[in-house]
Design a protein around this motif. Structure first.
Motif, PDB file in Angstrom:
ATOM      1  N   MET A  16       0.846  -1.190   0.000  1.00  0.00           N
ATOM      2  CA  MET A  16       0.000   0.000   0.000  1.00  0.00           C
ATOM      3  C   MET A  16       0.883   1.242   0.000  1.00  0.00           C
ATOM      4  O   MET A  16       1.987   1.214   0.557  1.00  0.00           O
ATOM      5  CB  MET A  16      -0.909  -0.001   1.224  1.00  0.00           C
ATOM      6  CG  MET A  16      -2.013  -1.050   1.154  1.00  0.00           C
ATOM      7  SD  MET A  16      -3.191  -0.761  -0.172  1.00  0.00           S
ATOM      8  CE  MET A  16      -3.228  -2.359  -0.954  1.00  0.00           C
ATOM      9  N   PRO A  17       0.437   2.366  -0.620  1.00  0.00           N
ATOM     10  CA  PRO A  17      -0.889   2.477  -1.235  1.00  0.00           C
ATOM     11  C   PRO A  17      -0.918   1.899  -2.648  1.00  0.00           C
ATOM     12  O   PRO A  17       0.060   1.992  -3.389  1.00  0.00           O
ATOM     13  CB  PRO A  17      -1.122   3.984  -1.270  1.00  0.00           C
ATOM     14  CG  PRO A  17       0.239   4.569  -1.425  1.00  0.00           C
ATOM     15  CD  PRO A  17       1.153   3.660  -0.630  1.00  0.00           C
ATOM     16  N   ARG A  66      -7.886   4.249  -3.169  1.00  0.00           N
ATOM     17  CA  ARG A  66      -6.954   3.316  -2.535  1.00  0.00           C
ATOM     18  C   ARG A  66      -7.675   2.013  -2.219  1.00  0.00           C
ATOM     19  O   ARG A  66      -8.833   2.024  -1.782  1.00  0.00           O
ATOM     20  CB  ARG A  66      -6.398   3.914  -1.245  1.00  0.00           C
ATOM     21  CG  ARG A  66      -5.362   4.983  -1.434  1.00  0.00           C
ATOM     22  CD  ARG A  66      -4.934   5.554  -0.094  1.00  0.00           C
ATOM     23  NE  ARG A  66      -4.341   4.545   0.792  1.00  0.00           N
ATOM     24  CZ  ARG A  66      -3.170   4.687   1.400  1.00  0.00           C
ATOM     25  NH1 ARG A  66      -2.454   5.798   1.227  1.00  0.00           N
ATOM     26  NH2 ARG A  66      -2.696   3.745   2.185  1.00  0.00           N
ATOM     27  N   LEU A  67      -6.983   0.899  -2.387  1.00  0.00           N
ATOM     28  CA  LEU A  67      -7.613  -0.385  -2.093  1.00  0.00           C
ATOM     29  C   LEU A  67      -7.853  -0.592  -0.603  1.00  0.00           C
ATOM     30  O   LEU A  67      -8.660  -1.442  -0.225  1.00  0.00           O
ATOM     31  CB  LEU A  67      -6.761  -1.538  -2.634  1.00  0.00           C
ATOM     32  CG  LEU A  67      -6.833  -1.825  -4.124  1.00  0.00           C
ATOM     33  CD1 LEU A  67      -6.286  -3.214  -4.419  1.00  0.00           C
ATOM     34  CD2 LEU A  67      -8.237  -1.699  -4.687  1.00  0.00           C
ATOM     35  N   ASP A  68      -7.163   0.168   0.233  1.00  0.00           N
ATOM     36  CA  ASP A  68      -7.410   0.039   1.671  1.00  0.00           C
ATOM     37  C   ASP A  68      -8.345   1.131   2.195  1.00  0.00           C
ATOM     38  O   ASP A  68      -8.461   1.321   3.407  1.00  0.00           O
ATOM     39  CB  ASP A  68      -6.097   0.040   2.457  1.00  0.00           C
ATOM     40  CG  ASP A  68      -5.249   1.285   2.199  1.00  0.00           C
ATOM     41  OD1 ASP A  68      -5.642   2.128   1.364  1.00  0.00           O
ATOM     42  OD2 ASP A  68      -4.179   1.403   2.826  1.00  0.00           O
ATOM     43  N   ARG A  69      -9.026   1.819   1.297  1.00  0.00           N
ATOM     44  CA  ARG A  69      -9.985   2.840   1.725  1.00  0.00           C
ATOM     45  C   ARG A  69     -11.207   2.188   2.364  1.00  0.00           C
ATOM     46  O   ARG A  69     -11.657   1.120   1.930  1.00  0.00           O
ATOM     47  CB  ARG A  69     -10.432   3.680   0.525  1.00  0.00           C
ATOM     48  CG  ARG A  69     -11.508   4.695   0.882  1.00  0.00           C
ATOM     49  CD  ARG A  69     -12.026   5.456  -0.329  1.00  0.00           C
ATOM     50  NE  ARG A  69     -13.209   6.219   0.026  1.00  0.00           N
ATOM     51  CZ  ARG A  69     -13.939   6.936  -0.837  1.00  0.00           C
ATOM     52  NH1 ARG A  69     -13.591   6.991  -2.108  1.00  0.00           N
ATOM     53  NH2 ARG A  69     -15.003   7.593  -0.427  1.00  0.00           N
ATOM     54  N   SER A  70     -11.738   2.820   3.399  1.00  0.00           N
ATOM     55  CA  SER A  70     -12.983   2.351   4.004  1.00  0.00           C
ATOM     56  C   SER A  70     -14.154   3.141   3.435  1.00  0.00           C
ATOM     57  O   SER A  70     -14.006   4.311   3.050  1.00  0.00           O
ATOM     58  CB  SER A  70     -12.937   2.507   5.526  1.00  0.00           C
ATOM     59  OG  SER A  70     -12.815   3.878   5.879  1.00  0.00           O
ATOM     60  N   THR A 103     -19.240  -5.631   2.859  1.00  0.00           N
ATOM     61  CA  THR A 103     -18.256  -6.364   2.068  1.00  0.00           C
ATOM     62  C   THR A 103     -18.585  -7.843   2.087  1.00  0.00           C
ATOM     63  O   THR A 103     -19.003  -8.391   3.108  1.00  0.00           O
ATOM     64  CB  THR A 103     -16.834  -6.134   2.620  1.00  0.00           C
ATOM     65  OG1 THR A 103     -16.495  -4.754   2.476  1.00  0.00           O
ATOM     66  CG2 THR A 103     -15.809  -6.973   1.872  1.00  0.00           C
ATOM     67  N   ARG A 116     -13.053  -9.465  -3.581  1.00  0.00           N
ATOM     68  CA  ARG A 116     -13.632  -8.716  -2.456  1.00  0.00           C
ATOM     69  C   ARG A 116     -14.558  -7.652  -3.039  1.00  0.00           C
ATOM     70  O   ARG A 116     -14.118  -6.796  -3.803  1.00  0.00           O
ATOM     71  CB  ARG A 116     -12.527  -8.067  -1.627  1.00  0.00           C
ATOM     72  CG  ARG A 116     -13.032  -7.343  -0.380  1.00  0.00           C
ATOM     73  CD  ARG A 116     -11.891  -6.643   0.333  1.00  0.00           C
ATOM     74  NE  ARG A 116     -11.416  -5.475  -0.420  1.00  0.00           N
ATOM     75  CZ  ARG A 116     -10.276  -4.835  -0.147  1.00  0.00           C
ATOM     76  NH1 ARG A 116      -9.490  -5.242   0.824  1.00  0.00           N
ATOM     77  NH2 ARG A 116      -9.927  -3.783  -0.876  1.00  0.00           N
ATOM     78  N   THR A 120     -17.155  -4.644  -2.191  1.00  0.00           N
ATOM     79  CA  THR A 120     -17.679  -3.693  -1.216  1.00  0.00           C
ATOM     80  C   THR A 120     -18.803  -2.920  -1.885  1.00  0.00           C
ATOM     81  O   THR A 120     -18.599  -2.324  -2.955  1.00  0.00           O
ATOM     82  CB  THR A 120     -16.569  -2.748  -0.734  1.00  0.00           C
ATOM     83  OG1 THR A 120     -15.515  -3.523  -0.149  1.00  0.00           O
ATOM     84  CG2 THR A 120     -17.097  -1.758   0.293  1.00  0.00           C
ATOM     85  N   TYR A 133      -6.023 -12.358   1.352  1.00  0.00           N
ATOM     86  CA  TYR A 133      -4.699 -11.841   0.994  1.00  0.00           C
ATOM     87  C   TYR A 133      -4.769 -11.204  -0.386  1.00  0.00           C
ATOM     88  O   TYR A 133      -5.082 -11.880  -1.379  1.00  0.00           O
ATOM     89  CB  TYR A 133      -3.666 -12.973   0.990  1.00  0.00           C
ATOM     90  CG  TYR A 133      -3.494 -13.621   2.342  1.00  0.00           C
ATOM     91  CD1 TYR A 133      -2.683 -13.042   3.311  1.00  0.00           C
ATOM     92  CD2 TYR A 133      -4.151 -14.813   2.651  1.00  0.00           C
ATOM     93  CE1 TYR A 133      -2.535 -13.627   4.560  1.00  0.00           C
ATOM     94  CE2 TYR A 133      -4.013 -15.409   3.894  1.00  0.00           C
ATOM     95  CZ  TYR A 133      -3.194 -14.806   4.846  1.00  0.00           C
ATOM     96  OH  TYR A 133      -3.058 -15.390   6.079  1.00  0.00           O
ATOM     97  N   LEU A 134      -4.500  -9.913  -0.458  1.00  0.00           N
ATOM     98  CA  LEU A 134      -4.537  -9.227  -1.742  1.00  0.00           C
ATOM     99  C   LEU A 134      -3.549  -9.839  -2.718  1.00  0.00           C
ATOM    100  O   LEU A 134      -2.406 -10.152  -2.364  1.00  0.00           O
ATOM    101  CB  LEU A 134      -4.224  -7.744  -1.551  1.00  0.00           C
ATOM    102  CG  LEU A 134      -5.341  -6.895  -0.932  1.00  0.00           C
ATOM    103  CD1 LEU A 134      -4.785  -5.555  -0.462  1.00  0.00           C
ATOM    104  CD2 LEU A 134      -6.473  -6.680  -1.934  1.00  0.00           C
TER     105      LEU A 134
END
Length: 210
Positions: free
Chosen positions: A23-24, A33-37, A43, A96, A98, A180-181
């Motif tokens: 990341m990012p 970003r793939l780790d954005r909430s 999800t 994944r 969302t 796991y990404l």
């Protein structure tokens, strides 16, 4: 052991040292970003064969906020794509998803899942053979689990009527199951490689029969 037989924890490949995607990293279609909430979103994790085409199916769906591909359901932490392809990690290629439940329901997400692959094939989708191509759903809420179980039952009846066999899709809660990404080149793969090989193995059977 062939790669279409589930590996045991004792025989699984050892863990990688670090995650394969740093990341990012920014989604190639949405720019997020793939780790954005995403507050208010839900999800769910869906395995339906080759994850390249499956991810594109969902990123093109209205109401889906973000997608990412990775490996799930096995025993090897931080696996690489090459390792997953050996069948010795136990992981399935997984998307994944969302989504905003105010725009698209869990049932609609699961309908897309069921209708866009053949959930009766076991450890394969078409010519893609191996445990990584199995069909699976990992839920993050009890409501998702109930919906997935109910729709699986309905779709099973429709498939049997159309001459297909038993659904082999596993449905489980995602609690304690690590996602796991996958490597950067696999994220939104068909955006970078629009002519990439990843056929849809849909049965043509619909969840809501006419």
């Amino acid at each position: 052991m062939s790669n279409n037989e589930m590996v045991s924890p004792d025989n699984a490949l050892p863990a990688g040292q670090t995650p394969v995607l740093e990341m990012p990293f920014f989604h190639r279609v949405t720019g997020d970003r793939l780790d954005r909430s995403f507050p208010g979103s839900q999800t769910i994790y869906l395995a339906l064969g080759c994850f390249w085409g499956a991810e594109k199916l969902f990123w093109n769906t209205e109401g889906v906020r973000q997608t990412a591909v990775g490996y799930m359901g096995g025993f090897t932490p931080n696996p690489t794509y090459r390792q997953v392809c050996t069948g010795r990690t136990g992981h399935a290629e997984t998307v994944r998803v969302t989504y905003d439940p105010e725009q698209i329901s869990t049932e609609e997400i699961l309908t897309l899942f069921l209708e866009n692959h053949d959930p009766t094939q076991g450890m394969r989708q078409g010519n893609d053979v191996g445990t990584q191509y199995r069909s699976a759903i990992w839920c993050t809420t009890s409501e998702q689990f109930v919906a997935a179980t109910a729709l699986k039952g309905v779709f099973q009846a429709n498939l049997l009527e159309a001459g297909y066999g038993q659904i082999t899709t596993t449905i489980a809660m995602a609690d304690g199951v690590e996602f796991y990404l996958a490597e950067a080149e696999h994220q939104q793969y068909l955006e970078n490689n629009p002519f990439g090989y990843c056929p849809v193995h849909a049965t043509g059977v619909c969840l809501a029969q006419a």
